[in-house]
Write a protein that holds these residues in place. Structure first.
Motif, PDB file in Angstrom:
ATOM      1  N   ASP A   1       0.741  -1.160   0.032  1.00 51.52           N
ATOM      2  CA  ASP A   1       0.171  -0.368  -0.010  1.00 51.52           C
ATOM      3  C   ASP A   1       0.947   1.420  -0.029  1.00 51.52           C
ATOM      4  N   PRO A   2       0.210   2.545  -0.359  1.00 55.15           N
ATOM      5  CA  PRO A   2       1.104   3.770  -0.481  1.00 55.15           C
ATOM      6  C   PRO A   2       1.367   3.972   1.208  1.00 55.15           C
ATOM      7  N   GLY A   3       2.792   4.218   1.544  1.00 57.34           N
ATOM      8  CA  GLY A   3       3.043   4.636   2.577  1.00 57.34           C
ATOM      9  C   GLY A   3       4.035   3.491   3.298  1.00 57.34           C
ATOM     10  N   ASP A   4       3.865   2.189   2.687  1.00 55.10           N
ATOM     11  CA  ASP A   4       4.504   1.045   3.101  1.00 55.10           C
ATOM     12  C   ASP A   4       5.855   0.946   2.715  1.00 55.10           C
ATOM     13  N   GLU A   5       6.811   0.442   3.305  1.00 53.04           N
ATOM     14  CA  GLU A   5       8.184   0.418   3.113  1.00 53.04           C
ATOM     15  C   GLU A   5       8.506  -1.086   2.667  1.00 53.04           C
ATOM     16  N   VAL A   6       9.436  -1.240   1.703  1.00 47.50           N
ATOM     17  CA  VAL A   6       9.970  -2.492   1.095  1.00 47.50           C
ATOM     18  C   VAL A   6      11.222  -2.462   1.050  1.00 47.50           C
ATOM     19  N   ILE A   7      11.944  -3.466   1.885  1.00 42.84           N
ATOM     20  CA  ILE A   7      13.258  -3.653   1.690  1.00 42.84           C
ATOM     21  C   ILE A   7      13.853  -4.253   0.448  1.00 42.84           C
ATOM     22  N   VAL A   8      14.984  -3.684   0.151  1.00 39.86           N
ATOM     23  CA  VAL A   8      15.431  -4.240  -1.234  1.00 39.86           C
ATOM     24  C   VAL A   8      16.976  -4.425  -0.868  1.00 39.86           C
ATOM     25  N   ILE A   9      17.378  -5.565  -1.232  1.00 38.74           N
ATOM     26  CA  ILE A   9      18.910  -6.014  -1.203  1.00 38.74           C
ATOM     27  C   ILE A   9      19.594  -5.328  -2.333  1.00 38.74           C
TER      28      ILE A   9
ATOM     29  N   ALA B   1      16.831  -2.253   9.150  1.00 35.52           N
ATOM     30  CA  ALA B   1      15.906  -1.927   7.899  1.00 35.52           C
ATOM     31  C   ALA B   1      14.560  -2.052   8.022  1.00 35.52           C
ATOM     32  N   PHE B   2      14.270  -2.866   9.095  1.00 37.69           N
ATOM     33  CA  PHE B   2      12.972  -3.097   9.500  1.00 37.69           C
ATOM     34  C   PHE B   2      12.342  -2.089  10.428  1.00 37.69           C
ATOM     35  N   THR B   3      11.382  -1.606  10.197  1.00 38.13           N
ATOM     36  CA  THR B   3      10.295  -0.913  10.998  1.00 38.13           C
ATOM     37  C   THR B   3       8.860  -1.078  11.068  1.00 38.13           C
ATOM     38  N   PRO B   4       8.165  -0.624  11.698  1.00 37.29           N
ATOM     39  CA  PRO B   4       6.676  -0.586  11.868  1.00 37.29           C
ATOM     40  C   PRO B   4       5.883  -0.624  10.417  1.00 37.29           C
ATOM     41  N   ARG B   5       6.646   0.075   9.403  1.00 41.09           N
ATOM     42  CA  ARG B   5       6.039   0.240   8.247  1.00 41.09           C
ATOM     43  C   ARG B   5       6.496  -0.629   7.038  1.00 41.09           C
ATOM     44  N   THR B   6       7.486  -1.677   7.529  1.00 41.89           N
ATOM     45  CA  THR B   6       7.776  -2.560   6.659  1.00 41.89           C
ATOM     46  C   THR B   6       6.797  -3.619   6.127  1.00 41.89           C
ATOM     47  N   ARG B   7       6.362  -3.750   4.918  1.00 45.37           N
ATOM     48  CA  ARG B   7       5.295  -4.656   4.409  1.00 45.37           C
ATOM     49  C   ARG B   7       5.918  -5.952   3.728  1.00 45.37           C
ATOM     50  N   VAL B   8       7.010  -5.665   2.969  1.00 47.12           N
ATOM     51  CA  VAL B   8       7.745  -6.578   2.038  1.00 47.12           C
ATOM     52  C   VAL B   8       8.969  -6.493   2.023  1.00 47.12           C
ATOM     53  N   LEU B   9       9.888  -7.718   1.721  1.00 45.40           N
ATOM     54  CA  LEU B   9      11.281  -7.780   1.548  1.00 45.40           C
ATOM     55  C   LEU B   9      11.252  -8.380   0.124  1.00 45.40           C
ATOM     56  N   ILE B  10      12.151  -7.800  -0.743  1.00 45.49           N
ATOM     57  CA  ILE B  10      12.283  -8.457  -2.185  1.00 45.49           C
ATOM     58  C   ILE B  10      13.727  -9.356  -2.073  1.00 45.49           C
ATOM     59  N   LEU B  11      13.601 -10.564  -2.051  1.00 46.48           N
ATOM     60  CA  LEU B  11      14.853 -11.242  -2.116  1.00 46.48           C
ATOM     61  C   LEU B  11      15.090 -11.917  -3.325  1.00 46.48           C
ATOM     62  N   ASN B  12      16.228 -12.004  -3.836  1.00 46.16           N
ATOM     63  CA  ASN B  12      16.769 -12.534  -5.024  1.00 46.16           C
ATOM     64  C   ASN B  12      17.909 -13.532  -5.073  1.00 46.16           C
ATOM     65  N   SER B  13      17.690 -14.564  -5.086  1.00 41.95           N
ATOM     66  CA  SER B  13      18.780 -15.755  -4.940  1.00 41.95           C
ATOM     67  C   SER B  13      18.600 -16.949  -5.992  1.00 41.95           C
ATOM     68  N   PRO B  14      19.498 -17.265  -6.578  1.00 43.51           N
ATOM     69  CA  PRO B  14      20.671 -16.649  -6.818  1.00 43.51           C
ATOM     70  C   PRO B  14      20.666 -15.404  -7.430  1.00 43.51           C
ATOM     71  N   HIS B  15      21.600 -14.587  -6.748  1.00 46.50           N
ATOM     72  CA  HIS B  15      21.479 -12.940  -7.092  1.00 46.50           C
ATOM     73  C   HIS B  15      22.116 -12.369  -8.098  1.00 46.50           C
ATOM     74  N   ASN B  16      21.330 -11.549  -8.735  1.00 44.78           N
ATOM     75  CA  ASN B  16      21.760 -10.819  -9.907  1.00 44.78           C
ATOM     76  C   ASN B  16      21.958  -9.333  -9.573  1.00 44.78           C
ATOM     77  N   PRO B  17      23.213  -8.916  -9.493  1.00 41.25           N
ATOM     78  CA  PRO B  17      24.262  -9.189 -10.378  1.00 41.25           C
ATOM     79  C   PRO B  17      25.498  -9.912  -9.791  1.00 41.25           C
ATOM     80  N   SER B  18      25.569  -9.892  -8.444  1.00 41.17           N
ATOM     81  CA  SER B  18      26.723 -10.537  -7.649  1.00 41.17           C
ATOM     82  C   SER B  18      26.768 -11.804  -7.972  1.00 41.17           C
ATOM     83  N   GLY B  19      25.899 -12.697  -8.267  1.00 37.82           N
ATOM     84  CA  GLY B  19      26.310 -14.274  -8.259  1.00 37.82           C
ATOM     85  C   GLY B  19      26.230 -14.820  -6.960  1.00 37.82           C
ATOM     86  N   ARG B  20      25.880 -14.362  -5.872  1.00 39.10           N
ATOM     87  CA  ARG B  20      25.799 -14.912  -4.487  1.00 39.10           C
ATOM     88  C   ARG B  20      24.579 -15.880  -4.692  1.00 39.10           C
TER      89      ARG B  20
END
Length: 388
Positions: free
Chosen positions: A110-118, A156-175
């Motif tokens: 929703d508008p106003g939410d926070e999304v954690i991005v690695i 990075a986590f706060t009361p407004r955090t709604r979603v975390l986007i995770l990418n593994s295997p990770h582009n671009p690092s290859g982790r």
């Protein structure tokens, strides 16, 4: 006078379009965009042709996807990860993983939410978040090991955090994130009641004996994870744009609501072919990894003679290479120099970082090795000119 909507006024041309145009202009060997220069397996292409010629699959497909593909996605998740997915309520077929991510963000944030991005991150994530009226919160991976700081992740986590986007295997690092790393992510998401959008498009591209662990398989995470993948990487069919999102029906509901008014349905004959493709035998997936392991060694051989340094990737078909020993400048500057003077294209990562963290990747560029062996051998001779 600009007539663009404010939600897109900060969006420029993607770096991939810019580099592809520059590489074409200077006839450079393009090791930039993750687009194979070899074709989809012939038997999979034949299935798409057969479907198109059958006279039964050239009209709208069902909005959530055809039944055979939804069942194939569910069977694939059970076969490789032991997940029990409802093919009718727990799978949505999308126009590639990119639309899948967008529908996840629009349907869950929703508008106003926070999304954690690695970061560094795939370049559509942040525009998706901004279009949803939410705020991205960035957690960087630190080179040369490309690991996150647990304290930075917690902060990075706060009361407004709604979603975390995770990418593994990770582009671009290859982790490929470890079970320990994923367990910390899971612990924090459960504690703060956060949903994970898990981008696993490189799920079958693990290298050097690494193992991909879907975060949905960790305790307490299936009910709060939407997993997104696609056929593009696994079957060398990036132009087909067939992806999917799967998960518990409750968490997938919002995604389905957004998807139906974003794209409605995707290409029907190609869905039939991807349903066939997902049921390939184990030998296909094993040979796929073996092929890319060989290509990785060819690119590492080219980089070893160039003066560039790197950490061998654990997954994906990308290497992040440090150019600081051969060039003084920012990644975009080095990329332009490499294209114009050396004849090789790569991707600078500035657009994959927030402004506050762009300095972290200031010595790195990304090379792709989803190319023919001939092209990767050619790269060795071109890149050797850097050291000279």
């Amino acid at each position: 006078m600009s007539i663009s909507a404010r939600r897109v006024e900060t969006f420029g041309t993607t770096i991939f379009t810019e580099i592809n145009q520059l590489a074409q202009q200077y006839s450079a060997l393009n090791l930039g965009q993750g687009k194979p220069d070899f074709d989809t397996p012939a038997d999979i292409v034949a299935e798409m042709i057969k479907a198109a010629q059958s006279g039964q699959h050239n009209q709208y497909a069902p909005g959530p996807g055809i039944a055979s593909l939804r069942h194939a996605v569910a069977n694939h998740a059970a076969r490789f990860y032991g997940l029990d997915i409802d093919p009718d309520q727990g799978v949505i077929v999308t126009a590639g993983a990119t639309e899948g991510i967008l529908s996840c963000v629009l349907g869950l944030v929703d508008p106003g939410d926070e999304v954690i991005v690695i970061e560094p991150f795939y370049d559509s994530y942040v525009p998706n978040i901004l279009m949803a009226g939410a705020t991205p919160v960035f957690v960087p991976l630190h080179p040369p090991t490309w690991t996150f700081d647990p304290d930075e992740l917690r902060a990075a986590f706060t009361p407004r955090t709604r979603v975390l986007i995770l990418n593994s295997p990770h582009n671009p690092s290859g982790r490929v994130f470890s079970r320990e790393e994923l367990s910390l992510v899971a612990e924090l998401c459960i504690e703060h009641n956060v949903i994970v959008i898990n981008d696993e498009v490189y799920e079958h591209l693990t290298l050097g004996g690494s193992t991909y662990i879907p975060i949905a398989t960790l305790p307490g995470m299936f009910e709060r994870t939407v997993t997104v993948s696609s056929a593009g990487k696994t079957f060398s069919a990036t132009g087909w744009k067939i992806g999917w999102a799967y998960g518990h029906p409750d968490v997938l509901d919002g995604v389905a609501r957004a998807h139906q008014f974003t794209i409605f349905a995707v290409h029907h004959p190609t869905q039939e072919a991807v349903a066939y493709a997902l049921n390939q035998p184990d030998s296909y997936y094993n040979n796929f990894r073996t092929m890319y392991q060989s290509k990785l060694h060819l690119l590492m051989d080219a980089l070893d003679g160039s003066g560039l340094t790197y950490r061998a990737p654990e997954g994906t078909y990308f290497i992040m290479a440090d150019f600081s020993a051969v060039f003084d400048g920012m990644p975009r500057d080095f990329t332009r120099y490499l294209i114009k003077e050396i004849g090789v294209a790569c991707i600078p990562p500035e657009s994959m970082y927030s402004k506050g963290h762009v300095h972290i990747g200031k010595n790195y560029v990304r090379f792709s090795f989803c190319k023919s062996d001939q092209a990767l051998v050619q790269a060795k001779g071109l890149l050797s000119k850097l050291r000279g």
